[in-house]
Write an enzyme that holds these catalytic residues in place. Structure first.
Site, PDB file in Angstrom:
ATOM      1  N   SER A  98       0.849  -1.177   0.000  1.00  0.00           N
ATOM      2  CA  SER A  98       0.000   0.000   0.000  1.00  0.00           C
ATOM      3  C   SER A  98       0.890   1.234   0.000  1.00  0.00           C
ATOM      4  CB  SER A  98      -0.857  -0.036   1.258  1.00  0.00           C
ATOM      5  OG  SER A  98      -1.078   1.250   1.756  1.00  0.00           O
ATOM      6  N   SER A  99       0.328   2.336  -0.461  1.00  0.00           N
ATOM      7  CA  SER A  99       1.121   3.573  -0.517  1.00  0.00           C
ATOM      8  C   SER A  99       1.430   4.115   0.882  1.00  0.00           C
ATOM      9  CB  SER A  99       0.390   4.631  -1.341  1.00  0.00           C
ATOM     10  OG  SER A  99      -0.876   4.886  -0.792  1.00  0.00           O
ATOM     11  N   CYS A 100       0.804   3.563   1.919  1.00  0.00           N
ATOM     12  CA  CYS A 100       1.091   4.068   3.269  1.00  0.00           C
ATOM     13  C   CYS A 100       2.449   3.585   3.789  1.00  0.00           C
ATOM     14  CB  CYS A 100      -0.026   3.736   4.241  1.00  0.00           C
ATOM     15  SG  CYS A 100      -0.102   2.007   4.641  1.00  0.00           S
ATOM     16  N   HIS A 127     -12.717   3.052   4.160  1.00  0.00           N
ATOM     17  CA  HIS A 127     -11.932   4.153   3.623  1.00  0.00           C
ATOM     18  C   HIS A 127     -12.886   5.260   3.169  1.00  0.00           C
ATOM     19  CE1 HIS A 127      -8.600   1.158   3.350  1.00  0.00           C
ATOM     20  NE2 HIS A 127      -7.962   2.216   3.799  1.00  0.00           N
ATOM     21  N   LYS A 144       3.511  -4.118   5.913  1.00  0.00           N
ATOM     22  CA  LYS A 144       3.665  -4.145   4.458  1.00  0.00           C
ATOM     23  C   LYS A 144       5.126  -3.946   4.047  1.00  0.00           C
ATOM     24  CE  LYS A 144      -0.441  -5.079   3.059  1.00  0.00           C
ATOM     25  NZ  LYS A 144      -0.650  -6.351   2.354  1.00  0.00           N
ATOM     26  N   TYR A 146       0.001  -1.021  10.052  1.00  0.00           N
ATOM     27  CA  TYR A 146      -0.236  -1.637   8.750  1.00  0.00           C
ATOM     28  C   TYR A 146       0.982  -1.411   7.845  1.00  0.00           C
ATOM     29  CZ  TYR A 146      -2.646  -2.426   4.292  1.00  0.00           C
ATOM     30  OH  TYR A 146      -3.014  -2.884   3.054  1.00  0.00           O
TER      31      TYR A 146
HETATM   32  P1  GDP Z   1      -5.910   7.201   4.521  1.00  0.00           P
HETATM   33  O1  GDP Z   1      -5.763   7.514   3.054  1.00  0.00           O
HETATM   34  O2  GDP Z   1      -5.009   6.135   4.984  1.00  0.00           O
HETATM   35  O3  GDP Z   1      -5.802   8.462   5.352  1.00  0.00           O
HETATM   36  O4  GDP Z   1      -7.360   6.575   4.741  1.00  0.00           O
HETATM   37  P2  GDP Z   1      -8.884   7.029   4.606  1.00  0.00           P
HETATM   38  O5  GDP Z   1      -9.408   6.652   3.266  1.00  0.00           O
HETATM   39  O6  GDP Z   1      -9.601   6.440   5.777  1.00  0.00           O
HETATM   40  O7  GDP Z   1      -8.921   8.612   4.746  1.00  0.00           O
HETATM   41  C1  GDP Z   1      -8.541   9.494   3.736  1.00  0.00           C
HETATM   42  C2  GDP Z   1      -8.907  10.925   4.100  1.00  0.00           C
HETATM   43  O8  GDP Z   1     -10.316  11.091   4.013  1.00  0.00           O
HETATM   44  C3  GDP Z   1      -8.504  11.341   5.529  1.00  0.00           C
HETATM   45  O9  GDP Z   1      -8.054  12.689   5.491  1.00  0.00           O
HETATM   46  C4  GDP Z   1      -9.833  11.248   6.280  1.00  0.00           C
HETATM   47  O10 GDP Z   1      -9.890  12.105   7.402  1.00  0.00           O
HETATM   48  C5  GDP Z   1     -10.789  11.746   5.187  1.00  0.00           C
HETATM   49  N1  GDP Z   1     -12.197  11.418   5.403  1.00  0.00           N
HETATM   50  C6  GDP Z   1     -13.239  12.315   5.309  1.00  0.00           C
HETATM   51  N2  GDP Z   1     -14.391  11.731   5.636  1.00  0.00           N
HETATM   52  C7  GDP Z   1     -14.125  10.423   5.897  1.00  0.00           C
HETATM   53  C8  GDP Z   1     -14.944   9.327   6.294  1.00  0.00           C
HETATM   54  O11 GDP Z   1     -16.151   9.420   6.471  1.00  0.00           O
HETATM   55  N3  GDP Z   1     -14.293   8.128   6.470  1.00  0.00           N
HETATM   56  C9  GDP Z   1     -12.942   7.991   6.272  1.00  0.00           C
HETATM   57  N4  GDP Z   1     -12.380   6.773   6.449  1.00  0.00           N
HETATM   58  N5  GDP Z   1     -12.148   9.028   5.932  1.00  0.00           N
HETATM   59  C10 GDP Z   1     -12.726  10.224   5.746  1.00  0.00           C
END
Ligand code: GDP
Length: 322
Positions: A112-114, A184, A145, A141
C-alpha cells in the site's frame, strides 16, 4: 516491455479472492488462459503456517498473487494496532515462505502507498521508502507491508526467485467495505451521501478539514495494472500502482455528492484526523510498461455507486436514515 512470465496454462493462486482487490484480480484473470486457484477461509486459514504449507504443497500453484490483508480506514488502524500488525505480518510471511517451499516461481505481493514516510516529497517515488517517519495513524499496517516487500526482496536476493511487490494507491470500487467505522473515505462518503438523501438531510459530514489530498484508482484498473506487472515485471524494487492524479477530500466529497444526488452542503468534522496531508504516487515505473488507467474518477465512482445501490436493494447493506 516484453513478457517475462507467460500466464498461459499456469495455475495462479489468488489469496484473498473474496476481498475488493482479490475479486477484481479474479475477474481480470478470467481473460487470461490460466487456471485460477482460490481458497475460502474455511478451507485455508492464512494465519495457520502449517495449513498454508500443506495447501501450497497439495495445490502446487505456478504463481501466487497476495491480495489477502487486514485492511481498514484511518480509525480502524488507530483502534486495532495489534490486529493490523500481527495479522498482516503472519499472513504474508506464511504465504511467501509457503510459496517458496512449494517451489512457486512467481509471487506478486501487494502492499500500500502508506509504506512511505508521512512527509515524502510528492509525487512519491519508490526510492522514498524508509527515508523518514511514517504517518502514525497507520504505521502498524505500513510496517507489516514494508516487512512483506522486504521479505520478497530477501527471497529474491538469497534464492533467485521471481518475487515482486506492487504498492497500490487508495483503491475503491465494487466489493469495497461500506461500514462507516472501518471503511476508507470513498465508500464512507458514498454511504453517508445516500443516508443523507434518504433522511432528507441537507448536510454531508466529512472527517477532518477536507484539505488532505489523495490519489484514487478504480479497482478494475488496479487489477489490470497488477496482471500487467505479473506478466512483464521482474525486478528487486517494488512498483507503485496509481492513476498519477490526486484531488482534495473536499473535492472528492462534492463529486460523490453530485453522483448520489440530493442537494447537500458539505460540513467538516475537525475532531476527526486528517492523516497524511498528501499521498500522490510517482507512477513513472508503472507507466513505463505502457499501462494506463481506463476509468476517470467520475466514471469509477459512478460504477461503484451502481454496485452499491444493487447491494442495498439486495439487502446486503442496510442504510440507516437516522
Ligand atoms: P488514509 O488515506 O489512509 O488516510 O485513509 P482514509 O481513506 O480512511 O482517509 C482518507 C482521508 O479522508 C482522511 O483525510 C480522512 O480524514 C478523510 N475522510 C473524510 N471523511 C471520511 C470518512 O467518512 N471516512 C474515512 N475513512 N475518511 C474520511
Amino acid at each position: 516491455m516484453g513478457e517475462t512470465f507467460d500466464l498461459r496454462g499456469k495455475r495462479v493462486f489468488v489469496a484473498g479472492h473474496r476481498g475488493m482487490v482479490g475479486s477484481a484480480i479474479v475477474r481480470r484473470l478470467a481473460a487470461e488462459d490460466c487456471e485460477i486457484l482460490t481458497a475460502t477461509r474455511a478451507e485455508l486459514d492464512l494465519l495457520d503456517q502449517a495449513g498454508v504449507r500443506r495447501w501450497m504443497a497439495d495445490r502446487r500453484p505456478d504463481a501466487v498473487v497476495m491480495a489477502a490483508a487486514k485492511v481498514g480506514g484511518i480509525l480502524a488502524n488507530d483502534r486495532f494496532p495489534a490486529d493490523f500488525l500481527y495479522d498482516n505480518v503472519v499472513v504474508q510471511t506464511n504465504l511467501i515462505e509457503g510459496a517458496f517451499r512449494a517451489e512457486v516461481g512467481k509471487f506478486l505481493f501487494l502492499g500500500s502507498s502508506c509504506i512511505y514516510p508521512k512527509f515524502a516529497p510528492q509525487p512519491i517515488s519508490e526510492d522514498a521508502l524508509l527515508t523518514g517517519a511514517l504517518e502514525p495513524t497507520n504505521e502498524w499496517y505500513a510496517i507489516a507491508k514494508i516487512a512483506g516487500l522486504k521479505l520478497c526482496q530477501a527471497y529474491r536476493r538469497q534464492y533467485g526467485v521471481d518475487y515482486i511487490s506492487a504498492m497500490p494507491t487508495n483503491l475503491y470500487g465494487p466489493g469495497d467495505n461500506f461500514h462507516l467505522e472501518s471503511s476508507h473515505v470513498v465508500p464512507a462518503l458514498m454511504r453517508k451521501a445516500h443516508e443523507a438523501k434518504l433522511a432528507g438531510r441537507k448536510t454531508l459530514t466529512v472527517w477532518g478539514t477536507g484539505t488532505p489530498m489523495r490519489e484514487f484508482l478504480y479497482v478494475d484498473d488496479a487489477a489490470d495494472a497488477l496482471i500487467c506487472l505479473l506478466k512483464t515485471y521482474s525486478s528487486d524494487s517494488h512498483v507503485n500502482v496509481g492513476s498519477g492524479q490526486d484531488i482534495t477530500i473536499a473535492e472528492l466529497a462534492r463529486t460523490v455528492a453530485s453522483i448520489v444526488g440530493g442537494d447537500v452542503e458539505i460540513v467538516f468534522d475537525t475532531t476527526k484526523p486528517d492523516g497524511t496531508p498528501r499521498k500522490l504516487l510517482d507512477v513513472t515505473r508503472l507507466f513505463a510498461t505502457g499501462w494506463r488507467p481506463r476509468y476517470s474518477l467520475r466514471k469509477g465512482l459512478e460504477q461503484t455507486n451502481e454496485w452499491f445501490l444493487r447491494h442495498v436493494e439486495k439487502g446486503d447493506v442496510r442504510l440507516g436514515a437516522a
